[in-house]
Design a protein around this motif. Structure first.
Motif, PDB file in Angstrom:
ATOM      1  N   GLU A 297     -71.305 -99.125   7.508  1.00 48.92           N
ATOM      2  CA  GLU A 297     -70.536-100.259   7.004  1.00 48.92           C
ATOM      3  C   GLU A 297     -71.436-101.276   6.300  1.00 48.92           C
ATOM      4  OE1 GLU A 297     -66.926 -99.971  10.305  1.00 48.92           O
ATOM      5  OE2 GLU A 297     -68.707-101.161  10.735  1.00 48.92           O
ATOM      6  N   ILE A 298     -72.599-101.498   6.890  1.00 46.31           N
ATOM      7  CA  ILE A 298     -73.533-102.418   6.238  1.00 46.31           C
ATOM      8  C   ILE A 298     -73.975-101.840   4.896  1.00 46.31           C
ATOM      9  CG2 ILE A 298     -75.778-103.578   6.441  1.00 46.31           C
ATOM     10  CD1 ILE A 298     -75.291-103.477   9.543  1.00 46.31           C
ATOM     11  N   GLY A 299     -74.148-100.497   4.882  1.00 41.61           N
ATOM     12  CA  GLY A 299     -74.481 -99.822   3.629  1.00 41.61           C
ATOM     13  C   GLY A 299     -73.424-100.085   2.565  1.00 41.61           C
ATOM     14  N   MET A 300     -72.169-100.023   2.953  1.00 44.47           N
ATOM     15  CA  MET A 300     -71.090-100.264   1.992  1.00 44.47           C
ATOM     16  C   MET A 300     -71.085-101.716   1.521  1.00 44.47           C
ATOM     17  SD  MET A 300     -67.914 -97.901   3.184  1.00 44.47           S
ATOM     18  CE  MET A 300     -68.115 -97.737   4.933  1.00 44.47           C
ATOM     19  N   TYR A 301     -71.471-102.606   2.428  1.00 43.81           N
ATOM     20  CA  TYR A 301     -71.550-104.013   2.051  1.00 43.81           C
ATOM     21  C   TYR A 301     -72.641-104.220   0.995  1.00 43.81           C
ATOM     22  CZ  TYR A 301     -71.650-109.090   2.483  1.00 43.81           C
ATOM     23  OH  TYR A 301     -71.590-110.432   2.206  1.00 43.81           O
ATOM     24  N   LYS A 329     -61.033-105.499   9.718  1.00 46.50           N
ATOM     25  CA  LYS A 329     -61.399-106.627  10.555  1.00 46.50           C
ATOM     26  C   LYS A 329     -62.813-107.117  10.225  1.00 46.50           C
ATOM     27  CE  LYS A 329     -60.890-107.721  15.259  1.00 46.50           C
ATOM     28  NZ  LYS A 329     -61.148-107.097  16.538  1.00 46.50           N
ATOM     29  N   LEU A 330     -63.724-106.163  10.103  1.00 43.10           N
ATOM     30  CA  LEU A 330     -65.125-106.505   9.858  1.00 43.10           C
ATOM     31  C   LEU A 330     -65.298-107.312   8.574  1.00 43.10           C
ATOM     32  CD1 LEU A 330     -68.147-105.915  10.751  1.00 43.10           C
ATOM     33  CD2 LEU A 330     -68.057-104.017   9.142  1.00 43.10           C
ATOM     34  N   PHE A 331     -64.565-106.912   7.548  1.00 44.43           N
ATOM     35  CA  PHE A 331     -64.739-107.562   6.244  1.00 44.43           C
ATOM     36  C   PHE A 331     -63.693-108.641   5.973  1.00 44.43           C
ATOM     37  CE2 PHE A 331     -66.734-103.291   5.306  1.00 44.43           C
ATOM     38  CZ  PHE A 331     -68.037-103.783   5.218  1.00 44.43           C
ATOM     39  N   GLU A 332     -63.022-109.068   7.029  1.00 44.65           N
ATOM     40  CA  GLU A 332     -61.961-110.071   6.954  1.00 44.65           C
ATOM     41  C   GLU A 332     -62.357-111.279   6.113  1.00 44.65           C
ATOM     42  OE1 GLU A 332     -59.020-110.724  10.684  1.00 44.65           O
ATOM     43  OE2 GLU A 332     -61.070-111.464  10.882  1.00 44.65           O
ATOM     44  N   LYS A 333     -63.585-111.769   6.373  1.00 46.39           N
ATOM     45  CA  LYS A 333     -63.987-113.021   5.736  1.00 46.39           C
ATOM     46  C   LYS A 333     -64.534-112.831   4.332  1.00 46.39           C
ATOM     47  CE  LYS A 333     -65.144-115.265  10.073  1.00 46.39           C
ATOM     48  NZ  LYS A 333     -66.340-115.273  10.930  1.00 46.39           N
ATOM     49  N   THR A 334     -64.664-111.575   3.908  1.00 53.56           N
ATOM     50  CA  THR A 334     -65.184-111.335   2.562  1.00 53.56           C
ATOM     51  C   THR A 334     -64.015-111.083   1.607  1.00 53.56           C
ATOM     52  OG1 THR A 334     -65.271-108.950   2.750  1.00 53.56           O
ATOM     53  CG2 THR A 334     -67.159-110.171   3.604  1.00 53.56           C
ATOM     54  N   LYS A 335     -64.376-110.864   0.348  1.00 51.18           N
ATOM     55  CA  LYS A 335     -63.314-110.587  -0.625  1.00 51.18           C
ATOM     56  C   LYS A 335     -63.099-109.092  -0.821  1.00 51.18           C
ATOM     57  CE  LYS A 335     -63.753-114.730  -3.430  1.00 51.18           C
ATOM     58  NZ  LYS A 335     -64.929-115.208  -4.176  1.00 51.18           N
ATOM     59  N   ILE A 336     -63.802-108.307  -0.003  1.00 48.51           N
ATOM     60  CA  ILE A 336     -63.747-106.857  -0.170  1.00 48.51           C
ATOM     61  C   ILE A 336     -62.336-106.337   0.056  1.00 48.51           C
ATOM     62  CG2 ILE A 336     -64.594-104.662   0.764  1.00 48.51           C
ATOM     63  CD1 ILE A 336     -67.169-106.053   1.471  1.00 48.51           C
ATOM     64  N   LYS A 337     -61.874-105.509  -0.876  1.00 56.04           N
ATOM     65  CA  LYS A 337     -60.551-104.905  -0.696  1.00 56.04           C
ATOM     66  C   LYS A 337     -60.708-103.452  -0.236  1.00 56.04           C
ATOM     67  CE  LYS A 337     -56.153-103.918  -2.330  1.00 56.04           C
ATOM     68  NZ  LYS A 337     -54.946-103.996  -2.856  1.00 56.04           N
ATOM     69  N   ILE A 338     -60.071-103.166   0.907  1.00 53.72           N
ATOM     70  CA  ILE A 338     -60.211-101.846   1.515  1.00 53.72           C
ATOM     71  C   ILE A 338     -58.879-101.114   1.458  1.00 53.72           C
ATOM     72  CG2 ILE A 338     -60.864-100.635   3.626  1.00 53.72           C
ATOM     73  CD1 ILE A 338     -62.192-103.325   4.441  1.00 53.72           C
ATOM     74  N   ALA A 339     -58.910 -99.823   1.215  1.00 50.13           N
ATOM     75  CA  ALA A 339     -57.672 -99.040   1.226  1.00 50.13           C
ATOM     76  C   ALA A 339     -57.883 -97.743   1.978  1.00 50.13           C
ATOM     77  CB  ALA A 339     -57.218 -98.750  -0.198  1.00 50.13           C
ATOM     78  N   ILE A 362     -59.804-101.778  -5.857  1.00 50.02           N
ATOM     79  CA  ILE A 362     -60.214-101.371  -4.510  1.00 50.02           C
ATOM     80  C   ILE A 362     -61.735-101.227  -4.467  1.00 50.02           C
ATOM     81  CG2 ILE A 362     -60.160 -99.480  -2.836  1.00 50.02           C
ATOM     82  CD1 ILE A 362     -57.263 -98.960  -3.773  1.00 50.02           C
ATOM     83  N   ASP A 363     -62.350-101.844  -3.430  1.00 48.67           N
ATOM     84  CA  ASP A 363     -63.807-101.764  -3.302  1.00 48.67           C
ATOM     85  C   ASP A 363     -64.242-100.623  -2.386  1.00 48.67           C
ATOM     86  OD1 ASP A 363     -64.397-104.219  -4.795  1.00 48.67           O
ATOM     87  OD2 ASP A 363     -63.293-105.161  -3.149  1.00 48.67           O
TER      88      ASP A 363
END
Ligand code: ADP
Ligand code: MG
Length: 676
Positions: A297-301, A329-339, A362-363
């Motif tokens: 997940e950190i890699g994806m960030y 949940k993890l990326f809640e505070k970011t602008k990352i869009k997950i699908a 979609i990111d």
């Protein structure tokens, strides 16, 4: 001519004599569609039938004897579903009484004077032979009888019959061993090998045939691995990214826990790979629960900060959904869009995702192998992650990667095989190994018990439930329809537990044959704590993460390999609560003791290999952990290593002229590089 004969084997199975609609349906259940599929559907073990003289038969032992029918047979219908047939047989000058149940349909074949083989047990005192079956085609001294994996409605002998029909046609099989290697090792022909594997005339012939097939299997596998590696090295200029390290550290500091040392190392490896021009091709090896997902997940960030899309492929829908929820949940505070993209979604939902993906909204896209679909087109895919990578074929992994241009690649694996073997198979890629477990984790207390001690476990279960914890129960079967197997099944266990708990505790079942929607709902109720006990098959084996579960009870534990047991046990002990694992088995299997001894996956996989010993040709079925049909990476390790060398040279010698002399390998490459 050769080419035409090859074409024949790709014809539909219905071209075989004697195959009707009904058989087509059954064969499809075994994934058999072409003549080639059928011929390469090899037995997983053999029965050795040896005809012995009656005097050598010991009481209570199942034997095969030969004799002549000496009297008419008499049938006694006890009721509609039950009949008993008796007749006399002369064998080596003895006259014995034969009794056989529910085989009245043999009566017409039991003509006086006919020579038959009887399989069964001899009761010397009563001079009765209780037969379990009669064979009418006469068995020579020893017969090696193939046993196939089957579905209800089809027998091993029917498979044999169909295969024989195929061999009666003029065919040629596609041979993947280059001629110069075939000569070097004096391998027999492919067609001959296949014939020997289905209809072995002797153990020596069978061994020769298998050796050839094992080599070919490894050769194809290693060819794919080395070919990809070769391509990688040829133009190893990938994406480089400009990423502010402080931003990454900020994100890591906001995680609800501190990363372990090995996790930090792995994150650093990935960070360095991603900012560098060189393409990343990295394997993260770590035990269950060591926190690989979090590293990915950190890699994806990092990849997101670098301006690219990421994609993560998981082997099951349950797992893909779980990753999706976790990341949302993890990326809640970011602008990352997950699908999320899985096969069971509605077409309209999928179409929406295809569109958003292509225009870059979609990111991060998470999914199952549905991700490989040709409709999936990324805007700028930069990072591909395969979770539980050993569960995918090389083609699948490669196909997803080809959706990006020179994208970076990360594999996650809680490998079920010892490291040396893993490195030979997947080797030549960079690895980060996570050995340490997150702090505060307690060892999972593991006990092997007999089924009669179930009461003890029930009490313990109640205690855990009282504390507010949850429990997994695992059985080897979904439902034992014929009640023949003596194994526990999910459906019956649910009834058993409901009675034991007086229906006061919510118990639910989960298995692969359920509809996806139902599966999701069951999982949801377990995750939110409504369901206390979840009874399932091994569908929960990979990755399922419900932190509040503190106990797993595995029935017929002897049925599972150590690697699978370890994965299953990894479903508990996911936070700092003390967790327990009960392995229930009525057999004294030394293997299971290893589970009591250790919680370390690397150690367990070594032991698993050691104890499994030389894969026994006529004995146990191979564990489902590795995907090879006949090959066994431990038993055949030397062949594997040889294939690694041989394929490297083969690729080097032939890549310049594009494998023009080897159409079969051109095909493999095409499948490997498939871009719609
Ligand atoms: P794996 O994929 O290796 O089996 P996961 O990444 O699913 O393991 O992690 C298992 C559990 O441990 C998850 O619930 C995760 O949130 C948690 N976890 C991961 N890293 C840590 C850590 N450093 N400290 C505490 N908990 C962690
Ligand atoms: Mg995982």
């Amino acid at each position: 001519m050769y080419d035409i004969l090859i074409m024949v084997i790709y014809m539909d199975i219905k071209e075989i004599r004697g195959v009707g609609e009904k058989s087509l349906e059954l064969l499809a259940k075994l994934n058999l569609y072409t003549i080639n599929d059928l011929i390469l559907y090899y037995p997983y073990r053999y029965n050795i039938i040896k005809v012995i003289p009656l005097i050598e038969a010991r009481d209570g032992e199942t034997v095969t004897i030969k004799g002549i029918v000496d009297t008419e047979s008499r049938v006694n219908y006890i009721n509609k579903n039950f009949n008993r047939m008796t007749f006399r047989v002369r064998t080596d000058n003895y006259l014995i009484n034969v009794v056989i149940f529910n085989r009245a349909f043999y009566k017409q074949h039991l003509k006086l004077g006919r020579i038959i083989n009887l399989i069964g047990k001899y009761d010397r005192e009563k001079n009765n032979f209780i037969a379990s079956d009669i064979k009418f085609e006469i068995i020579r001294e020893t017969k090696i009888e193939p046993v196939y994996h089957l579905v209800k409605g089809i027998k091993s002998s029917s498979i044999s019959k169909l295969v024989l029909e195929c061999f009666n046609m003029r065919i040629e099989l596609e041979d993947f061993i280059p001629l110069y290697l075939k000569n070097k090792y004096k391998f027999i022909d492919k067609l001959e090998a296949a014939k020997n594997i289905h209809f072995p005339q002797s153990t020596i012939n069978l061994k020769k045939a298998r050796l050839r097939e094992i080599y070919e299997e490894f050769f194809i596998f290693m060819f794919k691995m080395n070919y990809l590696k070769y391509k990688y090295d040829l133009n190893n200029v990938g994406l480089s990214r400009n990423v502010d390290r402080d931003k990454v550290d900020e994100f890591i500091n906001e995680l609800p826990f501190k990363l372990t040392e090995d996790q930090i190392k792995a994150v650093n490896d990935i960070y360095n790979d991603l900012i560098d021009k060189k393409r990343m091709n990295r394997l993260i090896l770590g035990d269950v629960g060591s926190g690989k997902t979090c590293v990915a997940e950190i890699g994806m960030y990092i990849n997101y900060l670098g301006g690219y899309q990421s994609s993560m492929m998981a082997p099951t829908e349950i797992l893909a959904r779980q990753h999706y929820e976790g990341m949302t949940k993890l990326f809640e505070k970011t602008k990352i869009k997950i699908a999320l993209l899985v096969g069971s979604m509605k077409k309209s939902e999928k179409n929406k995702i295809y569109k958003e993906l292509e225009n870059g909204e979609i990111d991060i896209l998470i999914g199952t192998h549905a991700l490989i679909s040709e409709n999936v087109k990324f805007n700028n895919l930069g990072l591909v992650i395969t979770d539980e990578q050993h569960r995918f074929g090389v083609n699948q992994r490669s196909n997803l990667q080809n959706k990006g241009i020179m994208c970076d690649v990360l594999y996650l694996s809680a490998t079920p095989i010892p490291r040396t073997y893993a490195l030979t198979l997947y080797g030549d890629m960079d690895t980060s190994i996570i050995k340490s477990k997150p702090n505060g984790r307690k060892e999972i207390i593991t006990k092997v018990l007999k089924e009669k001690e179930l009461k003890k476990i029930l009490f313990h279960m109640l205690e855990e439930i009282k504390k507010g914890h949850q429990i997994y129960v695992v059985a080897p079967l979904i439902e034992d329809e014929d009640g023949e197997s003596n194994l526990n099944d999910v459906v019956k266990l649910k009834e058993k537990f409901d009675v034991a708990f007086n229906n006061k505790i919510k118990v639910e079942i989960l298995h692969g044959k359920m509809k996806n929607n139902d599966k999701d709902e069951v999982m949801e109720r377990f995750k939110n704590g409504e369901t206390k006990v979840l009874i399932s098959t091994t569908v929960i084996e990979v990755g399922v993460d419900v932190k509040n579960s503190t106990m797993i009870v595995i029935f017929n534990a002897e049925r599972f390999g150590l690697a699978t047991l370890h994965q299953l046990r990894g479903r508990v002990g996911r936070n700092d609560l003390q967790s327990y694992c009960y392995l229930i088995s009525n057999m004294d299997t030394p293997r299971l003791k290893v589970m009591e001894e250790s919680n370390d996956g690397f150690y367990i996989s070594e032991k698993d290999f050691e104890l499994r010993g030389e894969g026994d040709l006529f004995g146990t079925r191979q564990s489902g952990d590795m995907v090879f049909k006949l090959a066994d990476i431990r038993r055949d390790y030397k062949i594997l290593v040889q294939c690694k060398e041989d394929t490297k040279k083969f690729i080097k010698d032939n890549i310049v002229n594009n494998f023009n002399d080897y159409p079969q390998f051109k095909k493999i490459i095409k499948e490997l590089e498939f871009i719609d």
